[in-house]
Design a protein around this motif. Structure first.
Motif, PDB file in Angstrom:
ATOM      1  N   LEU A  28       0.805  -1.218   0.000  1.00  0.00           N
ATOM      2  CA  LEU A  28       0.000   0.000   0.000  1.00  0.00           C
ATOM      3  C   LEU A  28       0.844   1.277   0.000  1.00  0.00           C
ATOM      4  CD1 LEU A  28      -2.730  -1.086   2.585  1.00  0.00           C
ATOM      5  CD2 LEU A  28      -3.057  -0.743   0.128  1.00  0.00           C
ATOM      6  N   GLY A  29       2.164   1.157   0.183  1.00  0.00           N
ATOM      7  CA  GLY A  29       3.026   2.333   0.229  1.00  0.00           C
ATOM      8  C   GLY A  29       3.043   3.038   1.572  1.00  0.00           C
ATOM      9  N   ILE A  30       2.748   2.304   2.620  1.00  0.00           N
ATOM     10  CA  ILE A  30       2.741   2.846   3.982  1.00  0.00           C
ATOM     11  C   ILE A  30       4.138   2.703   4.583  1.00  0.00           C
ATOM     12  CG2 ILE A  30       1.871   2.390   6.318  1.00  0.00           C
ATOM     13  CD1 ILE A  30      -0.793   1.649   4.959  1.00  0.00           C
ATOM     14  N   THR A  31       4.560   3.706   5.323  1.00  0.00           N
ATOM     15  CA  THR A  31       5.817   3.625   6.061  1.00  0.00           C
ATOM     16  C   THR A  31       5.499   3.477   7.545  1.00  0.00           C
ATOM     17  OG1 THR A  31       5.966   6.028   6.236  1.00  0.00           O
ATOM     18  CG2 THR A  31       7.090   5.002   4.371  1.00  0.00           C
ATOM     19  N   GLY A  32       6.477   2.945   8.304  1.00  0.00           N
ATOM     20  CA  GLY A  32       6.278   2.762   9.739  1.00  0.00           C
ATOM     21  C   GLY A  32       6.979   1.523  10.237  1.00  0.00           C
ATOM     22  N   VAL A  34       6.320  -2.481  12.655  1.00  0.00           N
ATOM     23  CA  VAL A  34       5.502  -3.441  13.386  1.00  0.00           C
ATOM     24  C   VAL A  34       6.423  -4.230  14.305  1.00  0.00           C
ATOM     25  CG1 VAL A  34       5.641  -5.157  11.510  1.00  0.00           C
ATOM     26  CG2 VAL A  34       3.799  -5.313  13.204  1.00  0.00           C
ATOM     27  N   LYS A  35       5.981  -4.462  15.533  1.00  0.00           N
ATOM     28  CA  LYS A  35       6.792  -5.265  16.453  1.00  0.00           C
ATOM     29  C   LYS A  35       5.912  -5.944  17.487  1.00  0.00           C
ATOM     30  CE  LYS A  35       8.067  -2.026  20.119  1.00  0.00           C
ATOM     31  NZ  LYS A  35       9.184  -1.464  20.881  1.00  0.00           N
ATOM     32  N   ASN A  36       6.412  -7.083  17.990  1.00  0.00           N
ATOM     33  CA  ASN A  36       5.761  -7.780  19.089  1.00  0.00           C
ATOM     34  C   ASN A  36       6.060  -7.053  20.390  1.00  0.00           C
ATOM     35  OD1 ASN A  36       4.774  -9.820  17.453  1.00  0.00           O
ATOM     36  ND2 ASN A  36       6.411 -11.254  17.936  1.00  0.00           N
ATOM     37  N   LEU A  37       5.078  -7.015  21.272  1.00  0.00           N
ATOM     38  CA  LEU A  37       5.269  -6.460  22.610  1.00  0.00           C
ATOM     39  C   LEU A  37       5.358  -7.595  23.619  1.00  0.00           C
ATOM     40  CD1 LEU A  37       2.688  -3.512  22.462  1.00  0.00           C
ATOM     41  CD2 LEU A  37       5.165  -3.415  22.089  1.00  0.00           C
ATOM     42  N   SER A  38       5.930  -7.316  24.767  1.00  0.00           N
ATOM     43  CA  SER A  38       6.126  -8.349  25.784  1.00  0.00           C
ATOM     44  C   SER A  38       4.811  -8.847  26.392  1.00  0.00           C
ATOM     45  CB  SER A  38       7.051  -7.833  26.889  1.00  0.00           C
ATOM     46  OG  SER A  38       6.474  -6.700  27.514  1.00  0.00           O
ATOM     47  N   ASN A  39       3.712  -8.108  26.185  1.00  0.00           N
ATOM     48  CA  ASN A  39       2.419  -8.517  26.741  1.00  0.00           C
ATOM     49  C   ASN A  39       1.578  -9.314  25.736  1.00  0.00           C
ATOM     50  OD1 ASN A  39       1.661  -6.513  24.973  1.00  0.00           O
ATOM     51  ND2 ASN A  39       0.664  -5.222  26.501  1.00  0.00           N
ATOM     52  N   ASP A  40       2.196  -9.843  24.688  1.00  0.00           N
ATOM     53  CA  ASP A  40       1.567 -10.664  23.640  1.00  0.00           C
ATOM     54  C   ASP A  40       0.751  -9.866  22.623  1.00  0.00           C
ATOM     55  OD1 ASP A  40       2.701 -13.033  24.620  1.00  0.00           O
ATOM     56  OD2 ASP A  40       1.024 -13.366  25.989  1.00  0.00           O
ATOM     57  N   ASN A  41       0.777  -8.550  22.703  1.00  0.00           N
ATOM     58  CA  ASN A  41       0.145  -7.705  21.703  1.00  0.00           C
ATOM     59  C   ASN A  41       1.161  -7.350  20.626  1.00  0.00           C
ATOM     60  OD1 ASN A  41      -2.202  -7.683  23.255  1.00  0.00           O
ATOM     61  ND2 ASN A  41      -1.630  -5.810  24.325  1.00  0.00           N
ATOM     62  N   VAL A  42       0.684  -6.733  19.558  1.00  0.00           N
ATOM     63  CA  VAL A  42       1.548  -6.243  18.485  1.00  0.00           C
ATOM     64  C   VAL A  42       1.322  -4.740  18.362  1.00  0.00           C
ATOM     65  CG1 VAL A  42       1.950  -6.291  15.992  1.00  0.00           C
ATOM     66  CG2 VAL A  42       1.634  -8.421  17.225  1.00  0.00           C
ATOM     67  N   GLU A  43       2.433  -4.006  18.165  1.00  0.00           N
ATOM     68  CA  GLU A  43       2.380  -2.547  18.011  1.00  0.00           C
ATOM     69  C   GLU A  43       2.728  -2.185  16.573  1.00  0.00           C
ATOM     70  OE1 GLU A  43       3.980   1.081  20.609  1.00  0.00           O
ATOM     71  OE2 GLU A  43       5.579  -0.200  19.821  1.00  0.00           O
ATOM     72  N   VAL A  44       1.928  -1.284  15.991  1.00  0.00           N
ATOM     73  CA  VAL A  44       2.155  -0.834  14.621  1.00  0.00           C
ATOM     74  C   VAL A  44       2.147   0.688  14.596  1.00  0.00           C
ATOM     75  CG1 VAL A  44       1.246  -0.799  12.255  1.00  0.00           C
ATOM     76  CG2 VAL A  44       1.054  -2.882  13.638  1.00  0.00           C
ATOM     77  N   PHE A  45       3.150   1.270  13.933  1.00  0.00           N
ATOM     78  CA  PHE A  45       3.152   2.684  13.587  1.00  0.00           C
ATOM     79  C   PHE A  45       2.980   2.750  12.082  1.00  0.00           C
ATOM     80  CE2 PHE A  45       5.659   2.692  17.511  1.00  0.00           C
ATOM     81  CZ  PHE A  45       5.032   3.710  18.213  1.00  0.00           C
ATOM     82  N   ALA A  46       2.099   3.627  11.597  1.00  0.00           N
ATOM     83  CA  ALA A  46       1.842   3.703  10.160  1.00  0.00           C
ATOM     84  C   ALA A  46       1.679   5.152   9.724  1.00  0.00           C
ATOM     85  CB  ALA A  46       0.588   2.919   9.803  1.00  0.00           C
ATOM     86  N   GLN A  47       2.330   5.490   8.621  1.00  0.00           N
ATOM     87  CA  GLN A  47       2.201   6.816   8.016  1.00  0.00           C
ATOM     88  C   GLN A  47       1.822   6.635   6.552  1.00  0.00           C
ATOM     89  OE1 GLN A  47       6.074   8.559   8.677  1.00  0.00           O
ATOM     90  NE2 GLN A  47       5.475   9.366  10.665  1.00  0.00           N
ATOM     91  N   GLY A  48       0.866   7.432   6.108  1.00  0.00           N
ATOM     92  CA  GLY A  48       0.428   7.374   4.724  1.00  0.00           C
ATOM     93  C   GLY A  48      -0.833   8.187   4.535  1.00  0.00           C
ATOM     94  N   ASP A  49      -1.290   8.239   3.297  1.00  0.00           N
ATOM     95  CA  ASP A  49      -2.521   8.924   2.956  1.00  0.00           C
ATOM     96  C   ASP A  49      -3.682   8.341   3.771  1.00  0.00           C
ATOM     97  OD1 ASP A  49      -4.104  10.636   0.941  1.00  0.00           O
ATOM     98  OD2 ASP A  49      -5.045   8.643   0.780  1.00  0.00           O
ATOM     99  N   GLU A  50      -4.587   9.208   4.200  1.00  0.00           N
ATOM    100  CA  GLU A  50      -5.675   8.774   5.083  1.00  0.00           C
ATOM    101  C   GLU A  50      -6.525   7.660   4.465  1.00  0.00           C
ATOM    102  OE1 GLU A  50      -9.075  10.971   7.727  1.00  0.00           O
ATOM    103  OE2 GLU A  50      -7.286  12.089   7.164  1.00  0.00           O
ATOM    104  N   LYS A  51      -6.799   7.726   3.156  1.00  0.00           N
ATOM    105  CA  LYS A  51      -7.579   6.666   2.502  1.00  0.00           C
ATOM    106  C   LYS A  51      -6.830   5.345   2.514  1.00  0.00           C
ATOM    107  CE  LYS A  51     -10.890   8.454  -0.718  1.00  0.00           C
ATOM    108  NZ  LYS A  51     -11.284   8.584  -2.107  1.00  0.00           N
ATOM    109  N   ILE A  52      -5.530   5.422   2.319  1.00  0.00           N
ATOM    110  CA  ILE A  52      -4.717   4.202   2.332  1.00  0.00           C
ATOM    111  C   ILE A  52      -4.671   3.619   3.746  1.00  0.00           C
ATOM    112  CG2 ILE A  52      -2.387   3.286   1.980  1.00  0.00           C
ATOM    113  CD1 ILE A  52      -2.111   5.354  -0.296  1.00  0.00           C
ATOM    114  N   ILE A  53      -4.571   4.481   4.741  1.00  0.00           N
ATOM    115  CA  ILE A  53      -4.584   4.013   6.136  1.00  0.00           C
ATOM    116  C   ILE A  53      -5.918   3.337   6.438  1.00  0.00           C
ATOM    117  CG2 ILE A  53      -4.545   4.730   8.567  1.00  0.00           C
ATOM    118  CD1 ILE A  53      -1.769   4.770   7.318  1.00  0.00           C
ATOM    119  N   ASP A  54      -7.023   3.856   5.889  1.00  0.00           N
ATOM    120  CA  ASP A  54      -8.323   3.206   6.078  1.00  0.00           C
ATOM    121  C   ASP A  54      -8.293   1.766   5.576  1.00  0.00           C
ATOM    122  OD1 ASP A  54      -9.516   5.396   7.284  1.00  0.00           O
ATOM    123  OD2 ASP A  54     -10.443   6.121   5.438  1.00  0.00           O
ATOM    124  N   ASN A  55      -7.702   1.538   4.410  1.00  0.00           N
ATOM    125  CA  ASN A  55      -7.577   0.179   3.880  1.00  0.00           C
ATOM    126  C   ASN A  55      -6.668  -0.668   4.761  1.00  0.00           C
ATOM    127  OD1 ASN A  55      -9.255   0.537   1.680  1.00  0.00           O
ATOM    128  ND2 ASN A  55      -7.602   1.207   0.350  1.00  0.00           N
TER     129      ASN A  55
END
Length: 89
Positions: A28-32, A34-55
């Motif tokens: 999708l052309g998103i930058t940012g 993704v990583k696993n957290l110690s509490n079994d969750n996953v963290e994501v940072f994402a930058q991109g056009d708002e419509k693309i982020i919606d997808n």
């Protein structure tokens, strides 16, 4: 540029969630990152056009074929611009 911050909960570690997220983000052309957290969750940072982020958000809720997402928390942060999308180990 807005940075979207997501915390994904459920069965999301050890099931291909990070690589699926990476593949979707780069397609999708998103930058940012993704990583696993110690509490079994996953963290994501994402930058991109708002419509693309919606997808992208839809893909985060689905995950990989082996994951089971129960919740996606989201907020918007001020962060420096990412140059690419990375899986953080």
């Amino acid at each position: 540029m807005k940075t979207y911050h997501f915390i994904i909960k459920g069965e999301v570690q050890g099931v291909g969630y990070r690589i699926t997220t990476y593949l979707n983000a780069t397609r999708l052309g998103i930058t940012g990152s993704v990583k696993n957290l110690s509490n079994d969750n996953v963290e994501v940072f994402a930058q991109g056009d708002e419509k693309i982020i919606d997808n992208f958000r839809k893909y985060l809720k689905i995950g990989s074929s082996m994951s089971h997402v129960t919740e996606v928390e989201e907020d918007i942060l001020d962060r420096p611009k990412f140059d690419s999308f990375q899986v953080i180990y």
